[in-house]
Scaffold this motif. Structure first.
Motif, PDB file in Angstrom:
ATOM      1  N   ARG A 159      73.946  27.009  57.421  1.00  0.00           N
ATOM      2  CA  ARG A 159      75.318  27.321  57.009  1.00  0.00           C
ATOM      3  C   ARG A 159      76.249  27.372  58.216  1.00  0.00           C
ATOM      4  O   ARG A 159      77.400  26.975  58.148  1.00  0.00           O
ATOM      5  CB  ARG A 159      75.345  28.656  56.263  1.00  0.00           C
ATOM      6  CG  ARG A 159      76.708  28.982  55.670  1.00  0.00           C
ATOM      7  CD  ARG A 159      76.605  30.124  54.674  1.00  0.00           C
ATOM      8  NE  ARG A 159      77.903  30.402  54.085  1.00  0.00           N
ATOM      9  CZ  ARG A 159      78.731  31.344  54.518  1.00  0.00           C
ATOM     10  NH1 ARG A 159      78.381  32.106  55.555  1.00  0.00           N
ATOM     11  NH2 ARG A 159      79.890  31.545  53.935  1.00  0.00           N
ATOM     12  N   ARG A 160      75.729  27.846  59.336  1.00  0.00           N
ATOM     13  CA  ARG A 160      76.489  27.856  60.577  1.00  0.00           C
ATOM     14  C   ARG A 160      75.738  27.032  61.620  1.00  0.00           C
ATOM     15  O   ARG A 160      74.659  27.428  62.062  1.00  0.00           O
ATOM     16  CB  ARG A 160      76.677  29.281  61.107  1.00  0.00           C
ATOM     17  CG  ARG A 160      77.368  30.233  60.151  1.00  0.00           C
ATOM     18  CD  ARG A 160      78.806  29.859  59.909  1.00  0.00           C
ATOM     19  NE  ARG A 160      79.461  30.821  59.034  1.00  0.00           N
ATOM     20  CZ  ARG A 160      80.590  30.569  58.380  1.00  0.00           C
ATOM     21  NH1 ARG A 160      81.173  29.391  58.528  1.00  0.00           N
ATOM     22  NH2 ARG A 160      81.127  31.477  57.596  1.00  0.00           N
ATOM     23  N   GLU A 161      76.289  25.911  61.986  1.00  0.00           N
ATOM     24  CA  GLU A 161      75.744  25.098  63.069  1.00  0.00           C
ATOM     25  C   GLU A 161      76.807  25.081  64.161  1.00  0.00           C
ATOM     26  O   GLU A 161      77.786  24.330  64.084  1.00  0.00           O
ATOM     27  CB  GLU A 161      75.391  23.703  62.573  1.00  0.00           C
ATOM     28  CG  GLU A 161      74.274  23.724  61.527  1.00  0.00           C
ATOM     29  CD  GLU A 161      73.756  22.356  61.138  1.00  0.00           C
ATOM     30  OE1 GLU A 161      74.396  21.348  61.533  1.00  0.00           O
ATOM     31  OE2 GLU A 161      72.726  22.270  60.443  1.00  0.00           O
ATOM     32  N   THR A 162      76.631  25.948  65.149  1.00  0.00           N
ATOM     33  CA  THR A 162      77.694  26.282  66.098  1.00  0.00           C
ATOM     34  C   THR A 162      77.523  25.527  67.414  1.00  0.00           C
ATOM     35  O   THR A 162      76.495  25.689  68.091  1.00  0.00           O
ATOM     36  CB  THR A 162      77.686  27.796  66.385  1.00  0.00           C
ATOM     37  OG1 THR A 162      77.712  28.501  65.150  1.00  0.00           O
ATOM     38  CG2 THR A 162      78.885  28.183  67.228  1.00  0.00           C
ATOM     39  N   PRO A 163      78.527  24.726  67.816  1.00  0.00           N
ATOM     40  CA  PRO A 163      78.488  24.118  69.152  1.00  0.00           C
ATOM     41  C   PRO A 163      78.887  25.158  70.203  1.00  0.00           C
ATOM     42  O   PRO A 163      79.865  25.885  70.033  1.00  0.00           O
ATOM     43  CB  PRO A 163      79.515  22.983  69.055  1.00  0.00           C
ATOM     44  CG  PRO A 163      80.453  23.401  67.978  1.00  0.00           C
ATOM     45  CD  PRO A 163      79.669  24.255  67.018  1.00  0.00           C
ATOM     46  N   LEU A 164      78.130  25.222  71.284  1.00  0.00           N
ATOM     47  CA  LEU A 164      78.369  26.198  72.338  1.00  0.00           C
ATOM     48  C   LEU A 164      78.697  25.471  73.637  1.00  0.00           C
ATOM     49  O   LEU A 164      78.016  24.504  74.005  1.00  0.00           O
ATOM     50  CB  LEU A 164      77.132  27.080  72.552  1.00  0.00           C
ATOM     51  CG  LEU A 164      76.627  27.839  71.313  1.00  0.00           C
ATOM     52  CD1 LEU A 164      75.314  28.539  71.629  1.00  0.00           C
ATOM     53  CD2 LEU A 164      77.670  28.829  70.834  1.00  0.00           C
ATOM     54  N   GLY A 165      79.748  25.916  74.325  1.00  0.00           N
ATOM     55  CA  GLY A 165      80.160  25.285  75.582  1.00  0.00           C
ATOM     56  C   GLY A 165      80.760  26.286  76.543  1.00  0.00           C
ATOM     57  O   GLY A 165      81.024  27.442  76.185  1.00  0.00           O
ATOM     58  N   PHE A 166      80.994  25.842  77.774  1.00  0.00           N
ATOM     59  CA  PHE A 166      81.577  26.686  78.811  1.00  0.00           C
ATOM     60  C   PHE A 166      83.099  26.548  78.782  1.00  0.00           C
ATOM     61  O   PHE A 166      83.636  25.488  78.458  1.00  0.00           O
ATOM     62  CB  PHE A 166      81.047  26.286  80.185  1.00  0.00           C
ATOM     63  CG  PHE A 166      79.548  26.378  80.298  1.00  0.00           C
ATOM     64  CD1 PHE A 166      78.939  27.609  80.473  1.00  0.00           C
ATOM     65  CD2 PHE A 166      78.754  25.248  80.219  1.00  0.00           C
ATOM     66  CE1 PHE A 166      77.558  27.712  80.583  1.00  0.00           C
ATOM     67  CE2 PHE A 166      77.373  25.334  80.325  1.00  0.00           C
ATOM     68  CZ  PHE A 166      76.771  26.564  80.505  1.00  0.00           C
TER      69      PHE A 166
ATOM     70  N   ALA B 130      72.959  33.281  72.964  1.00  0.00           N
ATOM     71  CA  ALA B 130      72.822  32.962  71.539  1.00  0.00           C
ATOM     72  C   ALA B 130      73.579  33.995  70.701  1.00  0.00           C
ATOM     73  O   ALA B 130      73.262  35.189  70.776  1.00  0.00           O
ATOM     74  CB  ALA B 130      71.358  32.932  71.145  1.00  0.00           C
ATOM     75  N   PRO B 131      74.569  33.565  69.900  1.00  0.00           N
ATOM     76  CA  PRO B 131      75.304  34.527  69.062  1.00  0.00           C
ATOM     77  C   PRO B 131      74.496  34.991  67.859  1.00  0.00           C
ATOM     78  O   PRO B 131      74.876  35.940  67.179  1.00  0.00           O
ATOM     79  CB  PRO B 131      76.527  33.716  68.610  1.00  0.00           C
ATOM     80  CG  PRO B 131      76.058  32.300  68.625  1.00  0.00           C
ATOM     81  CD  PRO B 131      75.079  32.190  69.755  1.00  0.00           C
ATOM     82  N   SER B 132      73.383  34.306  67.573  1.00  0.00           N
ATOM     83  CA  SER B 132      72.558  34.643  66.418  1.00  0.00           C
ATOM     84  C   SER B 132      71.160  34.106  66.669  1.00  0.00           C
ATOM     85  O   SER B 132      70.965  33.192  67.475  1.00  0.00           O
ATOM     86  CB  SER B 132      73.149  34.028  65.147  1.00  0.00           C
ATOM     87  OG  SER B 132      72.228  34.062  64.073  1.00  0.00           O
ATOM     88  N   SER B 133      70.187  34.651  65.981  1.00  0.00           N
ATOM     89  CA  SER B 133      68.862  34.041  65.998  1.00  0.00           C
ATOM     90  C   SER B 133      68.929  32.706  65.279  1.00  0.00           C
ATOM     91  O   SER B 133      69.673  32.557  64.300  1.00  0.00           O
ATOM     92  CB  SER B 133      67.841  34.962  65.320  1.00  0.00           C
ATOM     93  OG  SER B 133      67.740  36.186  66.015  1.00  0.00           O
ATOM     94  N   GLY B 134      68.148  31.742  65.754  1.00  0.00           N
ATOM     95  CA  GLY B 134      68.199  30.435  65.122  1.00  0.00           C
ATOM     96  C   GLY B 134      67.393  29.400  65.872  1.00  0.00           C
ATOM     97  O   GLY B 134      66.432  29.718  66.582  1.00  0.00           O
ATOM     98  N   VAL B 135      67.830  28.142  65.711  1.00  0.00           N
ATOM     99  CA  VAL B 135      67.125  26.995  66.292  1.00  0.00           C
ATOM    100  C   VAL B 135      68.119  26.151  67.066  1.00  0.00           C
ATOM    101  O   VAL B 135      69.250  25.918  66.613  1.00  0.00           O
ATOM    102  CB  VAL B 135      66.477  26.145  65.179  1.00  0.00           C
ATOM    103  CG1 VAL B 135      65.817  24.898  65.765  1.00  0.00           C
ATOM    104  CG2 VAL B 135      65.447  26.967  64.416  1.00  0.00           C
ATOM    105  N   VAL B 136      67.701  25.684  68.256  1.00  0.00           N
ATOM    106  CA  VAL B 136      68.532  24.769  69.038  1.00  0.00           C
ATOM    107  C   VAL B 136      68.467  23.394  68.373  1.00  0.00           C
ATOM    108  O   VAL B 136      67.410  22.758  68.317  1.00  0.00           O
ATOM    109  CB  VAL B 136      68.045  24.681  70.504  1.00  0.00           C
ATOM    110  CG1 VAL B 136      68.878  23.665  71.275  1.00  0.00           C
ATOM    111  CG2 VAL B 136      68.119  26.049  71.162  1.00  0.00           C
ATOM    112  N   LEU B 137      69.588  22.952  67.834  1.00  0.00           N
ATOM    113  CA  LEU B 137      69.635  21.682  67.110  1.00  0.00           C
ATOM    114  C   LEU B 137      69.970  20.511  68.023  1.00  0.00           C
ATOM    115  O   LEU B 137      69.560  19.377  67.749  1.00  0.00           O
ATOM    116  CB  LEU B 137      70.683  21.765  65.993  1.00  0.00           C
ATOM    117  CG  LEU B 137      70.475  22.865  64.953  1.00  0.00           C
ATOM    118  CD1 LEU B 137      71.616  22.851  63.948  1.00  0.00           C
ATOM    119  CD2 LEU B 137      69.131  22.708  64.248  1.00  0.00           C
ATOM    120  N   MET B 138      70.711  20.772  69.088  1.00  0.00           N
ATOM    121  CA  MET B 138      71.131  19.686  69.960  1.00  0.00           C
ATOM    122  C   MET B 138      71.310  20.211  71.375  1.00  0.00           C
ATOM    123  O   MET B 138      71.816  21.314  71.574  1.00  0.00           O
ATOM    124  CB  MET B 138      72.445  19.075  69.448  1.00  0.00           C
ATOM    125  CG  MET B 138      72.947  17.878  70.234  1.00  0.00           C
ATOM    126  SD  MET B 138      74.426  17.168  69.438  1.00  0.00           S
ATOM    127  CE  MET B 138      75.572  18.542  69.564  1.00  0.00           C
TER     128      MET B 138
END
Length: 351
Positions: A60-67, A161-169
């Protein structure tokens, strides 16, 4: 008796015999037999229509993370597919630049603050104007803002990591120089569960509502279909395909993975089909553009022709409107022998 009289008498006898023979033949002709037919009984249930659409499983949330600042990547701790916990350090920049920026900003703030204290004392004694005092005060506020900016850049030089989950990319490697705002990693947040996203054409999407139930069949996640409900319908169609994206909330099962392909089956109720009824394709004849004919059996087991409008064609059924109503008996076999008013004998009925 004269010859002419004998001939007339014989002729009358023959005519009488012929008349009797015709009368006997007419009396032995059976009435025309009723034709055997199969029928389909139109019902409200037949108005339901099934929508099938292929889609994919997503978090439901697939969050891109960047600097937030450009810099050189120092470390990347996880690979694609790795499971991470909330708060884990994912990646970090080399802090040489951001640390230097922080030092410069702090030194400048201290210098401007000392200058402001001196100006404030002079202003209190009446040696400088108010305008000069206000200029010094503005410079101090600007210097303090630059310190906060440098502090923010320093604190966001690490990705957590803002949440537990899986690294998708994963888009970066250690030693790579990355621009500010470029997605370095994408995290599928397990805390918010999974959704199933499908494209639906506008004609069908307009009949869907949030909360409608569906069966989601995902072969790689198990044989039994999953029960889901519509959680979101896009307010705007995709510019390229013209389809609306529809999302279904899925149960949080360990067998689900982002990217799995499945099929959603949605049953539209009769109220959502716009007065349409489903009938077998075999009941139609005399089909023209957008319309056709059907035979309807009346109470006396005689047939009459009705005209129907063709709305939609599927593999086994045709959606029609007008001409027929729920409860009507329509003929599905033996149509080629029928005419308006033909008597029929029902040998099989379907609903």
């Amino acid at each position: 008796m004269p010859v002419s009289s004998k001939f007339l008498t014989g002729l009358l006898v023959l005519v009488s015999l012929a008349g009797c023979s015709d009368s006997a033949s007419e009396s032995t002709v059976a009435p025309k037999a009723a034709l055997p037919v199969e029928i389909f009984i139109v019902g409200n249930k037949s108005a339901e229509r099934e929508i099938n659409a292929v889609g994919t499983v997503r978090y439901r949330r697939e969050t891109p993370l960047g600097f937030t600042t450009a810099g050189k990547v120092a470390i990347v701790r996880f690979e694609e597919g790795d499971v991470v916990k909330r708060g884990a350090l994912l990646a970090a920049l080399d802090t040489t630049n951001v640390g230097a920026d922080m030092s410069v900003a702090t030194a400048e703030r201290d210098r401007v603050r000392a200058e402001f204290d001196r100006v404030r004392a002079l202003y209190a004694d009446g040696w400088i104007t108010k305008a000069r005092f206000e200029a010094a005060e503005a410079m101090l506020k600007s210097a303090e803002a630059r310190v906060r900016q440098a502090g923010f850049a320093s604190s966001t030089a690490q990705l957590y990591a803002p949440s537990s989950g899986v690294v998708l990319m994963r888009n970066v490697q250690a030693g790579q120089v990355i621009a500010a705002g470029t997605p370095a990693l994408m995290l599928g947040e397990a805390d918010d569960g999974f959704i199933f996203r499908v494209p639906i054409v506008d004609r069908d999407a307009s009949k869907l509502r949030v909360g409608m139930a569906a069966d989601i069949s995902i072969e790689s996640a198990g044989e039994a279909p999953l029960t889901a409900t519509i959680s979101e319908i896009d307010g705007r169609a995709n510019a390229g395909t013209g389809a609306f994206s529809v999302q279904f909330r899925l149960p949080n099962l360990p067998t689900l993975r982002s990217g799995q392909i499945g099929t959603a089956t949605i049953m539209l109720p009769a109220s959502e089909t716009g007065g349409q009824l489903q009938i077998p394709a075999s009941a139609l004849f005399g089909v023209r553009t957008g319309e056709g004919l059907v035979y309807v059996v009346d109470a006396k087991n005689r047939v009459e022709i009705r005209n129907v409008l063709i709305q939609r064609v599927t593999d086994d059924f045709v959606n029609v409107s007008g001409g027929i109503s729920p409860g009507d008996k329509i003929v599905t076999s033996g149509l080629e022998k029928l005419r308006t008013g033909s008597a029929v004998r029902i040998v099989k009925g379907l609903r």
